[in-house]
Design a protein around this motif. Sequence first.
Motif, PDB file in Angstrom:
ATOM      1  N   GLY A  11     -36.303 -24.726  -4.520  1.00  0.00           N
ATOM      2  CA  GLY A  11     -35.397 -24.712  -3.372  1.00  0.00           C
ATOM      3  C   GLY A  11     -35.715 -25.733  -2.307  1.00  0.00           C
ATOM      4  O   GLY A  11     -35.057 -25.758  -1.257  1.00  0.00           O
ATOM      5  N   ARG A 140     -31.051 -21.555   0.424  1.00  0.00           N
ATOM      6  CA  ARG A 140     -30.509 -22.372  -0.655  1.00  0.00           C
ATOM      7  C   ARG A 140     -30.499 -21.615  -1.979  1.00  0.00           C
ATOM      8  O   ARG A 140     -29.531 -21.712  -2.751  1.00  0.00           O
ATOM      9  CB  ARG A 140     -31.338 -23.656  -0.803  1.00  0.00           C
ATOM     10  CG  ARG A 140     -31.174 -24.633   0.348  1.00  0.00           C
ATOM     11  CD  ARG A 140     -32.151 -25.790   0.204  1.00  0.00           C
ATOM     12  NE  ARG A 140     -32.038 -26.745   1.298  1.00  0.00           N
ATOM     13  CZ  ARG A 140     -32.907 -27.725   1.522  1.00  0.00           C
ATOM     14  NH1 ARG A 140     -33.960 -27.873   0.732  1.00  0.00           N
ATOM     15  NH2 ARG A 140     -32.727 -28.554   2.531  1.00  0.00           N
ATOM     16  N   LEU A 141     -31.565 -20.894  -2.263  1.00  0.00           N
ATOM     17  CA  LEU A 141     -31.655 -20.204  -3.546  1.00  0.00           C
ATOM     18  C   LEU A 141     -30.633 -19.071  -3.659  1.00  0.00           C
ATOM     19  O   LEU A 141     -30.053 -18.853  -4.729  1.00  0.00           O
ATOM     20  CB  LEU A 141     -33.075 -19.658  -3.747  1.00  0.00           C
ATOM     21  CG  LEU A 141     -34.169 -20.721  -3.929  1.00  0.00           C
ATOM     22  CD1 LEU A 141     -35.537 -20.068  -3.951  1.00  0.00           C
ATOM     23  CD2 LEU A 141     -33.943 -21.511  -5.209  1.00  0.00           C
ATOM     24  N   ASP A 144     -26.954 -21.187  -3.369  1.00  0.00           N
ATOM     25  CA  ASP A 144     -26.592 -22.167  -4.394  1.00  0.00           C
ATOM     26  C   ASP A 144     -26.900 -21.705  -5.814  1.00  0.00           C
ATOM     27  O   ASP A 144     -26.261 -22.164  -6.761  1.00  0.00           O
ATOM     28  CB  ASP A 144     -27.307 -23.491  -4.134  1.00  0.00           C
ATOM     29  CG  ASP A 144     -26.967 -24.071  -2.767  1.00  0.00           C
ATOM     30  OD1 ASP A 144     -25.883 -23.735  -2.245  1.00  0.00           O
ATOM     31  OD2 ASP A 144     -27.788 -24.852  -2.234  1.00  0.00           O
ATOM     32  N   ARG A 145     -27.874 -20.824  -5.970  1.00  0.00           N
ATOM     33  CA  ARG A 145     -28.252 -20.402  -7.330  1.00  0.00           C
ATOM     34  C   ARG A 145     -27.931 -18.938  -7.608  1.00  0.00           C
ATOM     35  O   ARG A 145     -28.214 -18.440  -8.698  1.00  0.00           O
ATOM     36  CB  ARG A 145     -29.745 -20.663  -7.566  1.00  0.00           C
ATOM     37  CG  ARG A 145     -30.160 -22.097  -7.371  1.00  0.00           C
ATOM     38  CD  ARG A 145     -31.504 -22.370  -7.993  1.00  0.00           C
ATOM     39  NE  ARG A 145     -32.067 -23.637  -7.556  1.00  0.00           N
ATOM     40  CZ  ARG A 145     -33.228 -24.130  -7.991  1.00  0.00           C
ATOM     41  NH1 ARG A 145     -33.939 -23.440  -8.871  1.00  0.00           N
ATOM     42  NH2 ARG A 145     -33.674 -25.293  -7.542  1.00  0.00           N
ATOM     43  N   MET A 147     -29.324 -16.256  -6.568  1.00  0.00           N
ATOM     44  CA  MET A 147     -30.459 -15.343  -6.674  1.00  0.00           C
ATOM     45  C   MET A 147     -30.377 -14.275  -5.597  1.00  0.00           C
ATOM     46  O   MET A 147     -29.850 -14.502  -4.506  1.00  0.00           O
ATOM     47  CB  MET A 147     -31.788 -16.097  -6.497  1.00  0.00           C
ATOM     48  CG  MET A 147     -32.145 -17.047  -7.594  1.00  0.00           C
ATOM     49  SD  MET A 147     -33.797 -17.747  -7.265  1.00  0.00           S
ATOM     50  CE  MET A 147     -33.897 -18.959  -8.583  1.00  0.00           C
TER      51      MET A 147
END
Length: 393
Positions: A11, A140-141, A144-145, A147
């Motif tokens: 991240g 961000r994690l 964007d991902r 999680m």
Amino acid sequence: MLRVGLTGGIGSGKSAVARRLVERGAVLVDADRLAREVVAPGTDGLAEVVAVFSERVLDADGALDRAALADLVFTDEAARRRLEAIVHTRVRARTAELVAAAPGDAVVVNDVPLLVEVGLAPTYHLVVVVQTAVATRLERLTRDRGMSRADAERRIAGQADDARRAAVADVLLTNDGTLAQLHAALDALWYDRLVPFEDNVRHRRAVRARPVTLTEPDPTWPQQYARLAARIRHAIAPADLRIDHIGSTAMPGLAAKDVIDIQLSVPSLADADGPLAQRLADAGFPRLPGEWWDTPRPAGGDRWEKRLHGSADPARPVHLHLRVTGSPGWRYALLMGDHLRADPDRRAAYLVLKRELAASAPDSGAYATAKDPWFDEEHLRAEEWAARTGWRP
């Protein structure tokens, strides 16, 4: 060719850094991508993973189920090490192939998430670490991902912390701002450091620290020395030679030229002139021309023979002194350093001299020669101190 190690916590924005460097002309070797390739369906890597962890790590299509594998190894140290032995060996082999295939004048950036954890830092000419605040990485994690926050926190906690990564960083890139700010920092790094560094490595050209400018004590000098020494040890392996931090940057609290002085102990000057010199040059420490540095020392005109290498890194001047173990010059370098570190009054007197000479003799050669009379006298005090304290190198 210049080999650059790139790493950063999950991240941190490391991929954005890699993309920008590729845009500028770097050759990228992505360890994450290779780690996927070496366990793709049909590979012997995947077959070995299944043999160790069973078919429960496969999805319905026979490909590796990374989530299932991560659940198995994340909290099991022994299992994680077995997996790393399978994957990392193959990734290293494939990395070596890709680096060997790169052009001779390339800046090769090896993007390695676990660079710190697996101890790869000394294998590169330069290590770039991307550092970002944990709160930003978590955002961000999750954004964007996809999680969960708990999963993101678990992933961050499972990697090296910022302090461990900073310890191996020749370049610490802070990525808490905008993409434009990150690009500006990377462009400066590319044009001001990486491109000339590669050119210097390829042409065996060392940076020369002229004129003499004293800087205030830098508390990171010992850490910088440690990184350089680790790189030298890797370059000369399997030889196990003594390496010491010498000179003013090895003395806490002393203003100095921003040049890291290092002494490498060699069995003979023939050893210094052999393959060792080539290995040091390949690692970014080419030899300096003799006429530039070889001055009579001490008084009396005797030359205390050595070989002097420098650094190809334009942002980190180094003087690497290769001296024969037990020789007068070798002993002198170690004795004077220990003596001045042990005596703050003499260290303060040396600082006064340094400031006077830096103002009156800013050329490096003249500066070094002008210090000789003071050191000739101080050497006598150092020998008395050595006899009194039982000092040994």
